[in-house]
Design a protein around this motif. Sequence first.
Motif, mmCIF file in Angstrom:
data_model
loop_
_atom_site.group_PDB
_atom_site.id
_atom_site.type_symbol
_atom_site.label_atom_id
_atom_site.label_comp_id
_atom_site.label_asym_id
_atom_site.label_seq_id
_atom_site.Cartn_x
_atom_site.Cartn_y
_atom_site.Cartn_z
ATOM 1 N N VAL A 133 1.075 -1.103 0.243
ATOM 2 C CA VAL A 133 -0.203 -0.011 -0.079
ATOM 3 C C VAL A 133 0.900 1.252 0.338
ATOM 4 O O VAL A 133 2.116 1.333 0.410
ATOM 5 C CB VAL A 133 -1.178 -0.048 1.217
ATOM 6 C CG1 VAL A 133 -1.518 1.423 1.430
ATOM 7 C CG2 VAL A 133 -1.711 -1.458 1.144
ATOM 8 N N GLY A 134 0.685 1.936 -0.640
ATOM 9 C CA GLY A 134 1.788 3.800 -0.517
ATOM 10 C C GLY A 134 2.961 3.550 -1.486
ATOM 11 O O GLY A 134 3.511 4.670 -2.421
ATOM 12 N N ALA A 135 2.775 2.356 -2.141
ATOM 13 C CA ALA A 135 4.509 2.593 -2.836
ATOM 14 C C ALA A 135 3.783 2.404 -4.415
ATOM 15 O O ALA A 135 2.996 1.715 -4.813
ATOM 16 C CB ALA A 135 5.289 1.037 -2.498
ATOM 17 N N ASP A 136 4.370 3.042 -5.402
ATOM 18 C CA ASP A 136 4.735 3.375 -6.510
ATOM 19 C C ASP A 136 4.697 2.034 -7.524
ATOM 20 O O ASP A 136 3.908 1.441 -8.637
ATOM 21 C CB ASP A 136 4.614 4.691 -7.796
ATOM 22 C CG ASP A 136 4.209 5.458 -7.535
ATOM 23 O OD1 ASP A 136 3.028 5.624 -6.922
ATOM 24 O OD2 ASP A 136 5.254 6.610 -7.066
ATOM 25 N N LYS A 137 6.203 1.407 -7.443
ATOM 26 C CA LYS A 137 6.374 0.123 -7.316
ATOM 27 C C LYS A 137 6.446 -0.943 -6.649
ATOM 28 O O LYS A 137 6.744 -1.054 -5.445
ATOM 29 C CB LYS A 137 8.113 0.946 -8.258
ATOM 30 C CG LYS A 137 8.864 -0.557 -8.733
ATOM 31 C CD LYS A 137 10.368 -0.142 -8.790
ATOM 32 C CE LYS A 137 10.768 -1.044 -9.838
ATOM 33 N NZ LYS A 137 12.401 -0.724 -10.024
ATOM 34 N N LYS A 138 6.714 -2.110 -7.623
ATOM 35 C CA LYS A 138 6.283 -3.542 -6.438
ATOM 36 C C LYS A 138 7.976 -3.977 -6.512
ATOM 37 O O LYS A 138 9.220 -4.158 -6.917
ATOM 38 C CB LYS A 138 5.590 -4.632 -7.777
ATOM 39 C CG LYS A 138 4.090 -4.324 -7.046
ATOM 40 C CD LYS A 138 3.633 -5.491 -8.118
ATOM 41 C CE LYS A 138 1.988 -5.021 -8.410
ATOM 42 N NZ LYS A 138 1.384 -6.532 -8.971
ATOM 43 N N ASP A 139 8.379 -4.338 -5.198
ATOM 44 C CA ASP A 139 9.327 -5.186 -4.756
ATOM 45 C C ASP A 139 9.220 -6.218 -5.005
ATOM 46 O O ASP A 139 8.333 -7.168 -5.462
ATOM 47 C CB ASP A 139 9.951 -5.195 -3.101
ATOM 48 C CG ASP A 139 10.174 -3.682 -2.641
ATOM 49 O OD1 ASP A 139 11.107 -2.944 -3.075
ATOM 50 O OD2 ASP A 139 9.258 -2.440 -2.298
ATOM 51 N N GLU A 140 10.428 -6.820 -5.622
ATOM 52 C CA GLU A 140 10.394 -8.607 -6.238
ATOM 53 C C GLU A 140 11.437 -9.076 -5.717
ATOM 54 O O GLU A 140 12.438 -9.110 -5.056
ATOM 55 C CB GLU A 140 10.039 -8.269 -7.422
ATOM 56 C CG GLU A 140 11.787 -7.872 -8.709
ATOM 57 C CD GLU A 140 11.255 -8.271 -9.361
ATOM 58 O OE1 GLU A 140 10.034 -8.531 -9.809
ATOM 59 O OE2 GLU A 140 11.997 -8.608 -10.506
ATOM 60 N N LEU A 141 11.247 -10.385 -5.293
ATOM 61 C CA LEU A 141 12.818 -11.644 -5.434
ATOM 62 C C LEU A 141 12.583 -12.136 -6.536
ATOM 63 O O LEU A 141 11.680 -13.406 -6.833
ATOM 64 C CB LEU A 141 12.238 -12.119 -3.967
ATOM 65 C CG LEU A 141 12.160 -11.697 -2.283
ATOM 66 C CD1 LEU A 141 11.274 -12.546 -0.973
ATOM 67 C CD2 LEU A 141 12.872 -11.127 -2.054
ATOM 68 N N ALA A 142 13.648 -11.917 -7.086
ATOM 69 C CA ALA A 142 13.869 -13.009 -8.265
ATOM 70 C C ALA A 142 15.136 -13.303 -8.583
ATOM 71 O O ALA A 142 16.046 -12.525 -8.211
ATOM 72 C CB ALA A 142 13.684 -12.149 -9.352
ATOM 73 N N PHE A 143 15.672 -14.801 -8.371
ATOM 74 C CA PHE A 143 14.308 -16.213 -8.417
ATOM 75 C C PHE A 143 14.210 -16.706 -6.983
ATOM 76 O O PHE A 143 15.706 -16.962 -6.242
ATOM 77 C CB PHE A 143 14.706 -16.732 -9.448
ATOM 78 C CG PHE A 143 14.313 -15.708 -10.889
ATOM 79 C CD1 PHE A 143 12.581 -15.617 -11.194
ATOM 80 C CD2 PHE A 143 15.606 -15.290 -11.836
ATOM 81 C CE1 PHE A 143 12.588 -15.524 -12.515
ATOM 82 C CE2 PHE A 143 14.901 -14.971 -12.884
ATOM 83 C CZ PHE A 143 13.374 -15.184 -12.745
ATOM 84 N N LEU A 144 12.996 -17.257 -7.018
ATOM 85 C CA LEU A 144 13.227 -18.545 -5.789
ATOM 86 C C LEU A 144 12.487 -19.556 -6.318
ATOM 87 O O LEU A 144 12.007 -19.605 -7.496
ATOM 88 C CB LEU A 144 12.225 -17.916 -5.057
ATOM 89 C CG LEU A 144 12.278 -16.987 -3.895
ATOM 90 C CD1 LEU A 144 10.818 -15.953 -2.934
ATOM 91 C CD2 LEU A 144 13.527 -17.058 -2.953
ATOM 92 N N GLY A 145 13.104 -20.743 -5.562
ATOM 93 C CA GLY A 145 12.894 -22.254 -6.174
ATOM 94 C C GLY A 145 11.233 -21.721 -5.992
ATOM 95 O O GLY A 145 10.556 -21.186 -5.044
ATOM 96 N N GLU A 146 10.670 -23.040 -6.550
ATOM 97 C CA GLU A 146 9.134 -22.764 -6.561
ATOM 98 C C GLU A 146 8.483 -23.387 -6.193
ATOM 99 O O GLU A 146 7.667 -21.830 -5.558
ATOM 100 C CB GLU A 146 8.736 -23.670 -8.092
ATOM 101 C CG GLU A 146 7.018 -23.273 -8.342
ATOM 102 C CD GLU A 146 6.649 -23.833 -9.604
ATOM 103 O OE1 GLU A 146 5.425 -24.629 -9.334
ATOM 104 O OE2 GLU A 146 7.374 -24.891 -10.400
ATOM 105 N N GLN A 147 8.523 -24.448 -5.015
ATOM 106 C CA GLN A 147 7.709 -24.511 -4.503
ATOM 107 C C GLN A 147 8.763 -23.178 -2.757
ATOM 108 O O GLN A 147 7.311 -23.242 -2.218
ATOM 109 C CB GLN A 147 8.461 -25.848 -3.012
ATOM 110 C CG GLN A 147 8.017 -27.071 -4.393
ATOM 111 C CD GLN A 147 7.094 -26.881 -4.559
ATOM 112 O OE1 GLN A 147 6.175 -26.751 -3.567
ATOM 113 N NE2 GLN A 147 6.139 -26.784 -6.343
#
Length: 441
Positions: A133-147
């Motif tokens: 909420v309130g953030a213009d850009k999404k933070d991300e974690l790339a990459f993680l194992g699918e599980q």
Amino acid sequence: MTAPGLDDVAAHPPLAERRLHPVTPFRRAWAPVAVLAGWAGHDPSGAQEQLQRLTSTMLLIGLAVLVPAAGLYGFLSWWFTHFAVTDGELRIRTGLLFRRTAHIRLERIQAIDVTRPLLARVAGVAKLRIDVVGADKKDELAFLGEQEARALRAELLARAAGFAPETAREVGEAPAHELLRVPPRELALSLLLTGAAWGSLTAALVVPPVLWLATHSVWTVLAAALPLLGTAGASSAGRFVAEYDWTVGESPDGLRIDRGLLDRAHETVPPGRVQTVRIVEPLLWRRRGWVRVELDVAGSDNSVLVPVAPRAVAESVIARILPGVTVPESLSRPPRRAGRCVPVWWRGHGLAVTEAVFAARHGLLRRRLSLVPHAKVQSVRLTQGPWERLWRLAGVHVDTGADQTVTARLRDAEEAALLLRAQAERSRTGRRDARPDRWMA
């Protein structure tokens, strides 16, 4: 004698930080190559001149230096990236030369999406995108194992919902009940029946013959025809690939959307954050009773809930995301004198106000019915241009928290004034009685 601060250390043990998947360095190693490609694209003549000056030996030496350098950069950027989950926040530390630490408060998280591009699916990894909420850009974690990505998503949502840290990992991913699945044949047919596809195809068939009659130049015809044909096919093909196997499921943390032919996306729409729901009804869809449902979600780029579905099915999904809301069956048209302001097209406008929503429709060939819950209305405005004043007409604008506006146009001036005051009161009452926007509440 106990040294100062040891009790605090015992009470708050060092934070267990984690790294991304080992395949991540291969993705990040492309950054130096992308910089060179960007420079070449920005100055192609200079890049070509520099390449002509290089001999085969110099090119081999350059590659021998560039490849290890890119690999080292990818490895170091992965090595210096850590993340950790505390009692109240998710911390992401990144940066090789300039360090950056993102502190994401768990109670501010409104959606966590899992995306799997084609190559990531082959490697068995996924990307976690966190909408705050309130953030213009999404933070991300790339990459993680699918599980690991799914387990971390479930843990973060559980903590955001108020589960204790020691039990959040045991909660697991909330089960989902499938509400809708769009068949590929129905999706393809709906794209063929859209006005944009027919408009692009018509332009591709009409413009080249006209240019040939005017210029008798094959190159001019090809220069115009190929982009038009590409546009006609690319827009429909791109939507088909993105919306393939579209599935909507209901879970305690919101409505889940799984989609994509090449790149799979797993998104969540939190019902409490939905500001506006639009029911889109193109002209060529009406005979089949199909509609498209779009959303405005505060602080999110989610825009489609249902790409195509029978109206009754779409309305049942809307009832899940807007509990207690019934789509109005009939809307009141503007007075006939509105035709003096907007000839013919005035018939496409309509208005209905229920106990739950403000509903406004516009469009004659492509109808759009916008539903705004009263609790989501931020402000209400009345506008009246000089031509509208002449015919005693006015428009009522309803502003939502997603920086969007829904307008009931061409209403009788007295009706609009009463509607303005009544809507302001309904909005205050709606916000007071609204349920909290909490996960799994």
